[in-house]
Design a protein around this motif. Sequence first.
Motif, PDB file in Angstrom:
ATOM      1  N   ARG A  19      23.396 -29.680 -57.319  1.00 60.18           N
ATOM      2  CA  ARG A  19      22.367 -28.395 -58.260  1.00 60.18           C
ATOM      3  C   ARG A  19      21.964 -29.001 -59.529  1.00 60.18           C
ATOM      4  NH1 ARG A  19      28.014 -26.129 -58.794  1.00 60.18           N
ATOM      5  NH2 ARG A  19      27.697 -27.223 -60.791  1.00 60.18           N
ATOM      6  N   ALA A  20      21.771 -30.084 -60.048  1.00 63.30           N
ATOM      7  CA  ALA A  20      21.510 -31.258 -61.430  1.00 63.30           C
ATOM      8  C   ALA A  20      19.790 -30.901 -60.453  1.00 63.30           C
ATOM      9  CB  ALA A  20      21.852 -32.385 -62.060  1.00 63.30           C
ATOM     10  N   GLY A 109      25.327 -37.487 -68.294  1.00 63.26           N
ATOM     11  CA  GLY A 109      24.554 -37.155 -69.195  1.00 63.26           C
ATOM     12  C   GLY A 109      23.115 -37.958 -68.789  1.00 63.26           C
ATOM     13  N   ALA A 110      22.411 -37.668 -67.437  1.00 58.88           N
ATOM     14  CA  ALA A 110      21.589 -37.200 -67.036  1.00 58.88           C
ATOM     15  C   ALA A 110      20.801 -35.650 -67.136  1.00 58.88           C
ATOM     16  CB  ALA A 110      21.039 -37.607 -65.590  1.00 58.88           C
ATOM     17  N   PRO A 111      19.425 -35.841 -67.281  1.00 56.11           N
ATOM     18  CA  PRO A 111      18.864 -35.011 -67.328  1.00 56.11           C
ATOM     19  C   PRO A 111      19.057 -33.489 -66.577  1.00 56.11           C
ATOM     20  CG  PRO A 111      17.293 -36.022 -68.890  1.00 56.11           C
ATOM     21  CD  PRO A 111      18.265 -36.588 -68.166  1.00 56.11           C
ATOM     22  N   ALA A 112      18.700 -32.318 -66.150  1.00 54.42           N
ATOM     23  CA  ALA A 112      18.993 -31.583 -65.255  1.00 54.42           C
ATOM     24  C   ALA A 112      17.628 -31.215 -64.879  1.00 54.42           C
ATOM     25  CB  ALA A 112      19.901 -30.403 -65.061  1.00 54.42           C
ATOM     26  N   GLY A 113      17.320 -30.434 -63.673  1.00 57.73           N
ATOM     27  CA  GLY A 113      15.427 -30.015 -63.935  1.00 57.73           C
ATOM     28  C   GLY A 113      14.793 -31.012 -62.962  1.00 57.73           C
ATOM     29  N   GLY A 114      13.522 -30.842 -63.137  1.00 56.91           N
ATOM     30  CA  GLY A 114      12.652 -31.801 -62.266  1.00 56.91           C
ATOM     31  C   GLY A 114      11.440 -32.392 -62.971  1.00 56.91           C
ATOM     32  N   GLU A 115      10.623 -32.768 -62.108  1.00 58.52           N
ATOM     33  CA  GLU A 115       9.431 -33.795 -63.195  1.00 58.52           C
ATOM     34  C   GLU A 115       9.538 -34.004 -64.370  1.00 58.52           C
ATOM     35  OE1 GLU A 115       5.087 -35.996 -61.763  1.00 58.52           O
ATOM     36  OE2 GLU A 115       6.073 -34.139 -61.172  1.00 58.52           O
ATOM     37  N   VAL A 317      14.928 -40.201 -67.780  1.00 63.09           N
ATOM     38  CA  VAL A 317      14.767 -38.882 -66.338  1.00 63.09           C
ATOM     39  C   VAL A 317      15.292 -37.797 -65.687  1.00 63.09           C
ATOM     40  CG1 VAL A 317      13.805 -39.767 -63.772  1.00 63.09           C
ATOM     41  CG2 VAL A 317      13.073 -41.378 -65.643  1.00 63.09           C
ATOM     42  N   ALA A 318      15.063 -36.910 -65.539  1.00 61.19           N
ATOM     43  CA  ALA A 318      15.649 -36.308 -64.746  1.00 61.19           C
ATOM     44  C   ALA A 318      16.110 -35.908 -63.833  1.00 61.19           C
ATOM     45  CB  ALA A 318      14.457 -34.819 -65.101  1.00 61.19           C
ATOM     46  N   ALA A 319      17.556 -35.408 -63.576  1.00 65.89           N
ATOM     47  CA  ALA A 319      17.800 -35.560 -61.872  1.00 65.89           C
ATOM     48  C   ALA A 319      17.040 -35.413 -60.810  1.00 65.89           C
ATOM     49  CB  ALA A 319      19.436 -34.476 -61.287  1.00 65.89           C
ATOM     50  N   GLY A 320      16.204 -34.573 -60.464  1.00 69.84           N
ATOM     51  CA  GLY A 320      15.465 -34.341 -59.512  1.00 69.84           C
ATOM     52  C   GLY A 320      14.114 -34.547 -59.040  1.00 69.84           C
TER      53      GLY A 320
END
Length: 418
Positions: A19-20, A109-115, A317-320
Amino acid sequence: MIDLRFLRDNPDAVRASQRARGESESLVDELLAADERRRAAVAKADALRGEQKAVSNKVKAASKDERPALVTAARELAATVKAAEAEQAEADAVLREAHLAVPNVVEDGAPAGGEDDYVVIREVGAIPQLENPLDHLAIGEKLGAIDMERGSKVGGSRFFFLTGVGALLELALLNMAVAQAVEYGFTPMITPTLVKPEIMGGTGFLGAHADEIYRLEADDLYLVGTSEVALAGYHSDEIIDLSNGAKRYAGWSTCYRREAGSYGKDTRGIIRVHQFDKVEMFSYTTLDQAHDEHLRLLAWEEEMLAKVEIPYRVIDVAAGDLGSSAARKFDCEAWLPSQNRYLELTSTSNCTDFQSRRLNIRHRGASGRPEPVATLNGTLATTRWIVSILENHQQADGSVKVPAALRPFLGGRDVLAP
Protein backbone atom coordinates in the motif's frame (compact mmCIF):
# COMPACT_ATOMS: atom_id res chain seq x y z
CA MET A 1 13.15 -11.75 -3.02
CA ILE A 2 11.48 -11.27 0.34
CA ASP A 3 11.77 -13.83 3.15
CA LEU A 4 8.89 -16.29 2.82
CA ARG A 5 8.96 -17.05 6.53
CA PHE A 6 8.53 -13.36 7.24
CA LEU A 7 5.63 -13.30 4.77
CA ARG A 8 3.89 -16.25 6.44
CA ASP A 9 4.28 -14.72 9.90
CA ASN A 10 3.59 -11.10 8.90
CA PRO A 11 1.35 -10.99 5.81
CA ASP A 12 -0.27 -7.74 6.92
CA ALA A 13 3.12 -6.04 7.12
CA VAL A 14 3.85 -7.01 3.52
CA ARG A 15 0.40 -5.81 2.46
CA ALA A 16 1.04 -2.50 4.22
CA SER A 17 4.34 -2.21 2.35
CA GLN A 18 2.51 -2.70 -0.93
CA ARG A 19 0.00 0.00 0.00
CA ALA A 20 2.83 2.40 0.88
CA ARG A 21 4.37 1.74 -2.54
CA GLY A 22 1.02 2.20 -4.28
CA GLU A 23 1.19 -1.35 -5.60
CA SER A 24 -1.28 -4.22 -5.57
CA GLU A 25 -1.88 -6.14 -2.35
CA SER A 26 -3.18 -9.04 -4.44
CA LEU A 27 0.45 -9.93 -5.25
CA VAL A 28 0.89 -10.80 -1.59
CA ASP A 29 -2.09 -13.14 -1.60
CA GLU A 30 -0.90 -14.72 -4.83
CA LEU A 31 2.50 -15.35 -3.29
CA LEU A 32 0.97 -16.83 -0.13
CA ALA A 33 -1.19 -19.16 -2.22
CA ALA A 34 1.78 -20.19 -4.39
CA ASP A 35 3.87 -20.85 -1.29
CA GLU A 36 1.13 -23.00 0.25
CA ARG A 37 0.66 -24.93 -2.99
CA ARG A 38 4.37 -25.58 -3.32
CA ARG A 39 4.74 -26.77 0.28
CA ALA A 40 1.78 -29.13 -0.23
CA ALA A 41 3.32 -30.43 -3.46
CA VAL A 42 6.66 -31.06 -1.74
CA ALA A 43 4.97 -32.88 1.14
CA LYS A 44 2.98 -35.02 -1.26
CA ALA A 45 6.02 -35.91 -3.37
CA ASP A 46 8.13 -36.67 -0.30
CA ALA A 47 5.42 -38.95 1.12
CA LEU A 48 5.08 -40.81 -2.17
CA ARG A 49 8.85 -41.24 -2.46
CA GLY A 50 8.88 -42.65 1.05
CA GLU A 51 6.10 -45.06 0.12
CA GLN A 52 8.00 -45.99 -3.06
CA LYS A 53 11.11 -46.79 -1.05
CA ALA A 54 9.11 -48.97 1.34
CA VAL A 55 7.54 -50.93 -1.53
CA SER A 56 10.94 -51.33 -3.16
CA ASN A 57 12.27 -52.83 0.07
CA LYS A 58 9.31 -55.20 0.20
CA VAL A 59 10.01 -56.36 -3.37
CA LYS A 60 13.57 -57.21 -2.41
CA ALA A 61 12.40 -59.26 0.58
CA ALA A 62 9.31 -60.81 -1.07
CA SER A 63 8.86 -64.45 -1.85
CA LYS A 64 8.49 -65.64 -5.45
CA ASP A 65 4.69 -65.70 -5.12
CA GLU A 66 4.46 -62.23 -3.55
CA ARG A 67 6.85 -60.52 -5.96
CA PRO A 68 4.61 -60.06 -9.09
CA ALA A 69 1.92 -58.16 -7.24
CA LEU A 70 4.50 -56.00 -5.47
CA VAL A 71 6.33 -55.27 -8.73
CA THR A 72 3.05 -54.15 -10.32
CA ALA A 73 2.32 -51.95 -7.31
CA ALA A 74 5.85 -50.50 -7.50
CA ARG A 75 5.40 -49.63 -11.18
CA GLU A 76 2.08 -47.91 -10.53
CA LEU A 77 3.58 -46.05 -7.61
CA ALA A 78 6.56 -44.96 -9.75
CA ALA A 79 4.14 -43.36 -12.21
CA THR A 80 2.36 -41.61 -9.33
CA VAL A 81 5.70 -40.34 -7.98
CA LYS A 82 6.67 -39.04 -11.42
CA ALA A 83 3.38 -37.15 -11.68
CA ALA A 84 3.83 -35.72 -8.18
CA GLU A 85 7.35 -34.55 -9.02
CA ALA A 86 6.03 -32.86 -12.16
CA GLU A 87 3.38 -31.17 -10.02
CA GLN A 88 6.10 -30.03 -7.61
CA ALA A 89 8.22 -28.65 -10.48
CA GLU A 90 5.21 -26.68 -11.73
CA ALA A 91 4.52 -25.40 -8.21
CA ASP A 92 8.18 -24.35 -7.91
CA ALA A 93 7.91 -22.34 -11.14
CA VAL A 94 4.66 -20.66 -10.10
CA LEU A 95 6.14 -19.81 -6.70
CA ARG A 96 9.28 -18.29 -8.21
CA GLU A 97 7.25 -16.12 -10.57
CA ALA A 98 5.01 -14.93 -7.73
CA HIS A 99 8.04 -14.41 -5.48
CA LEU A 100 9.86 -12.26 -8.04
CA ALA A 101 6.75 -10.08 -8.48
CA VAL A 102 6.74 -8.81 -4.88
CA PRO A 103 9.17 -5.93 -4.17
CA ASN A 104 11.18 -5.53 -1.00
CA VAL A 105 9.33 -4.74 2.21
CA VAL A 106 9.57 -1.02 2.92
CA GLU A 107 11.47 -0.10 6.09
CA ASP A 108 9.45 1.41 8.93
CA GLY A 109 9.64 5.19 8.75
CA ALA A 110 9.91 5.54 4.99
CA PRO A 111 7.33 7.98 3.60
CA ALA A 112 4.36 6.51 1.76
CA GLY A 113 3.46 7.72 -1.70
CA GLY A 114 5.11 8.41 -5.04
CA GLU A 115 7.88 10.48 -6.58
CA ASP A 116 6.65 13.80 -5.17
CA ASP A 117 5.98 12.54 -1.63
CA TYR A 118 9.59 12.59 -0.39
CA VAL A 119 10.42 14.19 2.97
CA VAL A 120 13.23 16.72 3.26
CA ILE A 121 15.46 15.67 6.16
CA ARG A 122 17.88 18.61 6.11
CA GLU A 123 19.31 21.38 3.95
CA VAL A 124 23.05 22.05 4.11
CA GLY A 125 25.02 25.08 2.91
CA ALA A 126 24.09 28.55 1.71
CA ILE A 127 22.58 28.93 -1.74
CA PRO A 128 24.86 31.26 -3.77
CA GLN A 129 23.41 34.59 -4.74
CA LEU A 130 24.30 34.79 -8.43
CA GLU A 131 23.05 37.42 -10.83
CA ASN A 132 21.99 35.88 -14.16
CA PRO A 133 23.86 32.62 -13.61
CA LEU A 134 24.95 30.67 -16.67
CA ASP A 135 24.04 27.02 -16.94
CA HIS A 136 26.70 24.34 -16.85
CA LEU A 137 26.75 23.85 -20.63
CA ALA A 138 27.36 27.51 -21.37
CA ILE A 139 30.13 27.55 -18.75
CA GLY A 140 31.58 24.28 -20.00
CA GLU A 141 31.66 25.46 -23.61
CA LYS A 142 33.48 28.66 -22.62
CA LEU A 143 36.03 26.58 -20.72
CA GLY A 144 36.42 24.12 -23.58
CA ALA A 145 35.26 21.43 -21.16
CA ILE A 146 32.07 20.03 -22.76
CA ASP A 147 31.33 19.34 -26.42
CA MET A 148 27.74 18.23 -26.97
CA GLU A 149 27.67 18.96 -30.71
CA ARG A 150 30.40 16.48 -31.56
CA GLY A 151 29.06 14.02 -29.00
CA SER A 152 25.78 14.03 -30.87
CA LYS A 153 27.59 13.68 -34.20
CA VAL A 154 29.43 10.58 -32.97
CA GLY A 155 26.88 8.86 -30.71
CA GLY A 156 23.55 10.62 -31.20
CA SER A 157 21.50 12.68 -28.78
CA ARG A 158 22.48 12.70 -25.11
CA PHE A 159 26.10 11.80 -25.84
CA PHE A 160 29.00 14.20 -25.25
CA PHE A 161 32.73 14.70 -25.06
CA LEU A 162 34.46 15.96 -21.94
CA THR A 163 37.48 17.82 -23.27
CA GLY A 164 40.49 19.48 -21.71
CA VAL A 165 39.73 20.70 -18.21
CA GLY A 166 36.37 18.91 -18.41
CA ALA A 167 38.08 15.53 -18.67
CA LEU A 168 40.58 16.54 -15.98
CA LEU A 169 37.76 17.70 -13.70
CA GLU A 170 35.93 14.38 -13.96
CA LEU A 171 39.09 12.36 -13.32
CA ALA A 172 39.93 14.58 -10.35
CA LEU A 173 36.45 14.18 -8.90
CA LEU A 174 36.36 10.41 -9.29
CA ASN A 175 39.90 10.01 -7.98
CA MET A 176 38.99 12.06 -4.93
CA ALA A 177 35.99 9.77 -4.40
CA VAL A 178 38.17 6.66 -4.62
CA ALA A 179 40.71 8.20 -2.23
CA GLN A 180 37.98 8.86 0.33
CA ALA A 181 36.58 5.35 -0.08
CA VAL A 182 40.01 3.80 0.48
CA GLU A 183 40.47 5.99 3.55
CA TYR A 184 37.36 4.38 5.06
CA GLY A 185 38.37 0.82 4.26
CA PHE A 186 36.66 0.24 0.91
CA THR A 187 38.39 -2.00 -1.63
CA PRO A 188 38.62 -0.11 -4.93
CA MET A 189 37.29 -2.05 -7.92
CA ILE A 190 37.15 -1.42 -11.66
CA THR A 191 34.16 -3.50 -12.63
CA PRO A 192 32.72 -5.13 -15.77
CA THR A 193 30.15 -3.04 -17.56
CA LEU A 194 28.54 -6.06 -19.26
CA VAL A 195 26.75 -8.63 -17.11
CA LYS A 196 24.76 -11.82 -17.55
CA PRO A 197 20.94 -11.80 -17.31
CA GLU A 198 20.98 -13.70 -14.00
CA ILE A 199 23.14 -10.98 -12.42
CA MET A 200 21.07 -8.11 -13.80
CA GLY A 201 17.87 -9.90 -12.75
CA GLY A 202 19.33 -10.81 -9.38
CA THR A 203 19.78 -7.17 -8.46
CA GLY A 204 16.15 -6.41 -9.34
CA PHE A 205 16.77 -4.21 -12.40
CA LEU A 206 14.77 -6.30 -14.87
CA GLY A 207 11.39 -5.37 -13.43
CA ALA A 208 9.33 -2.28 -14.14
CA HIS A 209 12.32 -0.28 -15.43
CA ALA A 210 13.86 -2.92 -17.69
CA ASP A 211 13.24 -0.69 -20.71
CA GLU A 212 15.89 1.72 -19.40
CA ILE A 213 18.64 -0.92 -19.74
CA TYR A 214 20.68 -1.53 -22.86
CA ARG A 215 20.78 -5.19 -23.93
CA LEU A 216 23.14 -6.88 -26.37
CA GLU A 217 20.81 -9.51 -27.76
CA ALA A 218 23.42 -11.35 -29.84
CA ASP A 219 25.46 -12.02 -26.70
CA ASP A 220 22.62 -12.08 -24.15
CA LEU A 221 24.39 -9.53 -22.01
CA TYR A 222 23.29 -6.25 -20.41
CA LEU A 223 25.12 -2.94 -20.10
CA VAL A 224 25.06 -1.82 -16.47
CA GLY A 225 23.55 1.47 -15.35
CA THR A 226 25.61 1.30 -12.14
CA SER A 227 28.52 -0.78 -10.86
CA GLU A 228 26.13 -1.88 -8.10
CA VAL A 229 25.06 -4.65 -10.47
CA ALA A 230 28.54 -6.09 -10.95
CA LEU A 231 29.43 -5.64 -7.28
CA ALA A 232 26.26 -7.42 -6.18
CA GLY A 233 27.13 -10.29 -8.52
CA TYR A 234 30.73 -10.42 -7.30
CA HIS A 235 29.87 -12.76 -4.41
CA SER A 236 26.90 -14.55 -6.00
CA ASP A 237 26.57 -18.21 -4.96
CA GLU A 238 29.09 -17.70 -2.16
CA ILE A 239 29.19 -17.88 1.62
CA ILE A 240 31.21 -14.84 2.65
CA ASP A 241 32.98 -14.06 5.90
CA LEU A 242 31.51 -11.11 7.82
CA SER A 243 33.10 -12.00 11.15
CA ASN A 244 35.35 -8.92 10.92
CA GLY A 245 32.55 -6.58 9.87
CA ALA A 246 31.09 -5.44 6.59
CA LYS A 247 32.73 -6.08 3.22
CA ARG A 248 32.93 -2.76 1.40
CA TYR A 249 33.79 -2.13 -2.24
CA ALA A 250 34.08 1.08 -4.27
CA GLY A 251 33.35 0.37 -7.93
CA TRP A 252 34.50 2.69 -10.72
CA SER A 253 32.70 2.06 -13.99
CA THR A 254 31.23 3.63 -17.06
CA CYS A 255 27.43 3.40 -16.84
CA TYR A 256 24.76 3.27 -19.53
CA ARG A 257 21.09 4.20 -19.37
CA ARG A 258 18.55 4.42 -22.16
CA GLU A 259 16.55 7.13 -20.35
CA ALA A 260 13.52 5.59 -22.02
CA GLY A 261 10.98 7.33 -19.82
CA SER A 262 12.49 10.81 -19.67
CA TYR A 263 10.45 12.21 -22.61
CA GLY A 264 12.59 15.26 -23.33
CA LYS A 265 13.45 15.98 -19.69
CA ASP A 266 16.84 17.63 -19.03
CA THR A 267 17.97 17.29 -22.64
CA ARG A 268 20.36 20.25 -22.47
CA GLY A 269 23.87 19.48 -21.31
CA ILE A 270 25.06 16.49 -19.30
CA ILE A 271 22.36 16.19 -16.65
CA ARG A 272 20.52 13.22 -18.16
CA VAL A 273 22.69 11.32 -20.62
CA HIS A 274 23.12 7.79 -21.97
CA GLN A 275 26.71 7.29 -20.77
CA PHE A 276 28.53 8.56 -17.70
CA ASP A 277 31.13 7.52 -15.14
CA LYS A 278 30.54 6.82 -11.49
CA VAL A 279 32.18 5.67 -8.28
CA GLU A 280 29.71 3.57 -6.31
CA MET A 281 30.00 2.30 -2.74
CA PHE A 282 28.70 -1.20 -2.11
CA SER A 283 28.44 -2.98 1.23
CA TYR A 284 27.73 -6.53 2.32
CA THR A 285 26.78 -6.74 5.97
CA THR A 286 24.52 -8.59 8.39
CA LEU A 287 20.82 -7.81 8.48
CA ASP A 288 21.02 -6.43 12.02
CA GLN A 289 23.74 -3.96 10.92
CA ALA A 290 22.08 -2.86 7.68
CA HIS A 291 20.26 0.19 9.08
CA ASP A 292 23.43 1.62 10.66
CA GLU A 293 25.46 0.84 7.55
CA HIS A 294 22.93 2.78 5.50
CA LEU A 295 23.45 5.86 7.66
CA ARG A 296 27.23 5.47 7.30
CA LEU A 297 26.95 5.42 3.50
CA LEU A 298 24.84 8.58 3.63
CA ALA A 299 27.42 10.28 5.86
CA TRP A 300 30.21 9.41 3.42
CA GLU A 301 28.17 10.85 0.56
CA GLU A 302 27.66 14.06 2.51
CA GLU A 303 31.38 14.24 3.26
CA MET A 304 32.07 14.22 -0.47
CA LEU A 305 29.48 16.93 -1.06
CA ALA A 306 31.11 19.05 1.63
CA LYS A 307 34.46 18.66 -0.13
CA VAL A 308 33.12 20.17 -3.34
CA GLU A 309 31.47 22.98 -1.36
CA ILE A 310 28.00 22.91 -2.88
CA PRO A 311 24.67 23.47 -1.10
CA TYR A 312 22.47 20.41 -0.97
CA ARG A 313 19.55 18.79 0.75
CA VAL A 314 18.93 15.22 1.92
CA ILE A 315 15.56 13.64 1.16
CA ASP A 316 13.89 10.48 2.41
CA VAL A 317 12.55 8.92 -0.79
CA ALA A 318 8.90 7.84 -0.72
CA ALA A 319 8.04 4.15 -0.91
CA GLY A 320 6.58 4.32 -4.40
CA ASP A 321 9.84 5.73 -5.79
CA LEU A 322 12.21 3.20 -4.19
CA GLY A 323 12.41 0.66 -6.98
CA SER A 324 11.80 -3.01 -6.31
CA SER A 325 15.05 -3.78 -4.45
CA ALA A 326 15.30 -0.99 -1.87
CA ALA A 327 13.63 -0.98 1.51
CA ARG A 328 14.78 2.61 2.19
CA LYS A 329 16.55 5.22 0.12
CA PHE A 330 18.08 8.62 0.83
CA ASP A 331 18.99 11.04 -1.96
CA CYS A 332 21.29 14.03 -1.77
CA GLU A 333 20.24 16.80 -4.14
CA ALA A 334 22.53 19.73 -4.99
CA TRP A 335 21.35 23.24 -5.75
CA LEU A 336 21.26 24.09 -9.46
CA PRO A 337 21.46 27.90 -9.80
CA SER A 338 20.52 28.08 -13.50
CA GLN A 339 17.22 26.29 -12.89
CA ASN A 340 16.57 27.47 -9.33
CA ARG A 341 15.97 23.91 -8.15
CA TYR A 342 17.65 20.91 -6.59
CA LEU A 343 19.21 18.15 -8.69
CA GLU A 344 19.85 14.60 -7.48
CA LEU A 345 23.57 13.85 -7.19
CA THR A 346 23.69 10.83 -4.90
CA SER A 347 21.43 8.01 -3.84
CA THR A 348 21.99 5.39 -1.15
CA SER A 349 19.75 2.35 -0.74
CA ASN A 350 19.35 -0.36 1.87
CA CYS A 351 18.30 -3.47 -0.06
CA THR A 352 18.30 -5.70 3.07
CA ASP A 353 18.33 -9.36 1.92
CA PHE A 354 16.28 -8.81 -1.24
CA GLN A 355 19.22 -9.06 -3.65
CA SER A 356 21.20 -11.62 -1.67
CA ARG A 357 18.31 -14.11 -1.72
CA ARG A 358 18.11 -13.82 -5.51
CA LEU A 359 21.88 -14.09 -5.92
CA ASN A 360 22.40 -16.72 -3.20
CA ILE A 361 24.87 -14.71 -1.10
CA ARG A 362 25.11 -15.81 2.52
CA HIS A 363 27.27 -15.66 5.63
CA ARG A 364 27.47 -17.89 8.66
CA GLY A 365 25.43 -16.48 11.53
CA ALA A 366 25.91 -17.02 15.25
CA SER A 367 24.50 -20.54 14.94
CA GLY A 368 27.01 -21.40 12.23
CA ARG A 369 24.25 -21.90 9.67
CA PRO A 370 24.31 -19.91 6.41
CA GLU A 371 22.05 -16.84 6.44
CA PRO A 372 21.29 -14.19 3.78
CA VAL A 373 23.36 -11.03 3.93
CA ALA A 374 22.21 -7.44 3.50
CA THR A 375 23.41 -5.43 0.50
CA LEU A 376 23.59 -1.64 0.36
CA ASN A 377 24.79 0.85 -2.22
CA GLY A 378 25.56 4.55 -2.42
CA THR A 379 26.87 7.03 -4.99
CA LEU A 380 30.17 8.70 -4.16
CA ALA A 381 30.65 10.74 -7.34
CA THR A 382 29.38 10.83 -10.93
CA THR A 383 29.80 12.85 -14.10
CA ARG A 384 26.65 14.78 -13.13
CA TRP A 385 28.54 16.39 -10.24
CA ILE A 386 30.35 18.52 -12.82
CA VAL A 387 27.03 20.26 -13.48
CA SER A 388 26.72 21.45 -9.90
CA ILE A 389 30.41 22.30 -9.47
CA LEU A 390 30.47 24.51 -12.57
CA GLU A 391 27.24 26.30 -11.75
CA ASN A 392 27.75 26.89 -8.04
CA HIS A 393 31.38 27.99 -8.36
CA GLN A 394 31.05 30.18 -11.46
CA GLN A 395 32.59 33.65 -11.26
CA ALA A 396 31.50 36.86 -12.92
CA ASP A 397 34.47 36.79 -15.32
CA GLY A 398 33.46 33.34 -16.68
CA SER A 399 35.98 31.37 -14.65
CA VAL A 400 35.13 28.65 -12.15
CA LYS A 401 36.63 28.42 -8.67
CA VAL A 402 37.99 24.96 -7.83
CA PRO A 403 36.96 23.72 -4.35
CA ALA A 404 39.99 23.46 -2.05
CA ALA A 405 39.71 19.70 -1.47
CA LEU A 406 39.65 19.06 -5.22
CA ARG A 407 42.72 21.12 -6.08
CA PRO A 408 45.35 18.45 -5.27
CA PHE A 409 43.59 16.13 -7.73
CA LEU A 410 43.67 18.87 -10.43
CA GLY A 411 47.39 19.52 -10.31
CA GLY A 412 46.97 22.36 -7.83
CA ARG A 413 44.64 24.44 -10.03
CA ASP A 414 42.52 26.82 -7.99
CA VAL A 415 40.62 28.32 -10.94
CA LEU A 416 39.40 27.02 -14.29
CA ALA A 417 39.55 29.90 -16.76
CA PRO A 418 38.38 30.28 -20.37
